[in-house]
Motif scaffolding. Sequence first.
Motif, PDB file in Angstrom:
ATOM      1  N   ARG A 277       0.827  -1.218   0.000  1.00 51.93           N
ATOM      2  CA  ARG A 277       0.000   0.000   0.000  1.00 51.93           C
ATOM      3  C   ARG A 277       0.859   1.265   0.000  1.00 51.93           C
ATOM      4  NH1 ARG A 277      -3.071  -0.524   5.834  1.00 51.93           N
ATOM      5  NH2 ARG A 277      -1.253  -0.766   7.176  1.00 51.93           N
ATOM      6  N   SER A 307      -6.913  -4.212   0.447  1.00 56.47           N
ATOM      7  CA  SER A 307      -7.784  -3.687  -0.607  1.00 56.47           C
ATOM      8  C   SER A 307      -7.311  -4.282  -1.936  1.00 56.47           C
ATOM      9  CB  SER A 307      -7.732  -2.147  -0.660  1.00 56.47           C
ATOM     10  OG  SER A 307      -6.397  -1.700  -0.823  1.00 56.47           O
ATOM     11  N   VAL A 324      -7.798   2.563  -4.766  1.00 57.25           N
ATOM     12  CA  VAL A 324      -8.124   1.227  -4.264  1.00 57.25           C
ATOM     13  C   VAL A 324      -9.616   1.073  -3.997  1.00 57.25           C
ATOM     14  CG1 VAL A 324      -5.835   0.930  -3.258  1.00 57.25           C
ATOM     15  CG2 VAL A 324      -7.704   1.841  -1.839  1.00 57.25           C
ATOM     16  N   GLU A 325     -10.046  -0.209  -3.899  1.00 59.38           N
ATOM     17  CA  GLU A 325     -11.433  -0.547  -3.604  1.00 59.38           C
ATOM     18  C   GLU A 325     -11.474  -1.536  -2.441  1.00 59.38           C
ATOM     19  OE1 GLU A 325     -13.914  -1.344  -7.157  1.00 59.38           O
ATOM     20  OE2 GLU A 325     -12.064  -0.995  -8.281  1.00 59.38           O
ATOM     21  N   PRO A 326     -12.605  -1.558  -1.693  1.00 61.61           N
ATOM     22  CA  PRO A 326     -12.716  -2.491  -0.558  1.00 61.61           C
ATOM     23  C   PRO A 326     -12.587  -3.939  -1.024  1.00 61.61           C
ATOM     24  CG  PRO A 326     -14.478  -0.862  -0.512  1.00 61.61           C
ATOM     25  CD  PRO A 326     -13.796  -0.722  -1.834  1.00 61.61           C
ATOM     26  N   LEU A 327     -12.103  -4.775  -0.119  1.00 62.47           N
ATOM     27  CA  LEU A 327     -11.803  -6.161  -0.477  1.00 62.47           C
ATOM     28  C   LEU A 327     -12.517  -7.124   0.466  1.00 62.47           C
ATOM     29  CD1 LEU A 327      -9.924  -8.042  -2.190  1.00 62.47           C
ATOM     30  CD2 LEU A 327      -8.268  -7.844  -0.337  1.00 62.47           C
TER      31      LEU A 327
END
Length: 383
Positions: A277, A307, A324-327
């Motif tokens: 990250r 993410s 980024v997107e939630p994972l």
Amino acid sequence: MTEQSADPTGVRIELDHVSKTFPGARTPAVHDVCLDIPAGEIVIFVGPSGCGKTTTMRMINRLIEPTSGRILIGEKDALSIKPTELRRSIGYAIQQAGLFPHMTIRQNVALVPGLLGWDRRRIDERVDELLDLVGLEPAQYAQRYPRQLSGGQQQRVGVARALAADPPVLLMDEPFGAVDPITRSTLQDELLRLQEELRKTIVFVTHDFGEAIKLGDRIAVLGPQSTVLQYDTPQNILASPADDTVAGFVGSGASLRQLGLLRVKEVELESRPSVRRTDTVEHVRNVIADSDYDWAVVLDERQRPVSWVREYRLRQARSLPAAVEPLGLVSTQSTLEDALEAILAEQHASAVVVGTGGRYAGVVTLETLIDTITRLRVEADAS
């Protein structure tokens, strides 16, 4: 279902013609139950509301006194042991954790060892060990109060408290019923991980047949008055329900239910690109460009997925956090049914898998699950 590798630390429980009739009632709430619960296994009581499954479980630690019959715990008659002594030797975890709100997390977990007269140093070491075991850093959580924790964290503390005095038997009454589905799945995975290591004898009450399949070494399907309709392994119950009532619990999706019998760790995982990250956008673009995929998993400094990022979102981004997107995650202890649900919720035909310590282990793909379902159907037709 747990892998039976280590020697069990639990003990055998036998319910021998156990009944319970409450004062003023004309008919028994529980009638003539006979069950042999092997040491070191998770046995699930599943059945409709009001069938007596919780009453049956509570008679094991004499929170409810049986009217007739015998209950043997490790070959000892439970009725020959003082109720308070018996309860301190049996862990008990309930829905919504049941923590004392005015006590810190450390005080809650330390309660039973304190009642048993353990010295302070031993208690403190045990509390730290258990909080670490259930995934709560002692330095961060021990001095907090229950209201400062999420529902899932409170349930973890509830399990730690139930295990505090290292009891051979753990009773769990719908312990994950009050949390959201994602947290519930995570807590189920955590219990299976703990059981693989501890091998306690666990009696677990639920009304959710999917949960019973996921967790149980054996399932007791109970009808009215806790009548045992079928007591067998999840595989056998799915393959051969004893009657129409049991078949109703299994439901019409029996072939998909088979995915609840297999763990993610039992199928081959695939690799996907991963980045840190703290990496630059340019570095992440290059990692994805050098791969066969248009996305990457974003890891923290301890190799834990936090993410994911898609290539097209990096085109205009000035920093990785902006893209980024939630994972959604599954663990190696998750069932393939959990993995399928996670895949359907994502947009890249796979679910990211974590292993020991929450570290990135790879991905399980939709193609793998389809192949597995096909194989299970062929095997079922052949038998």
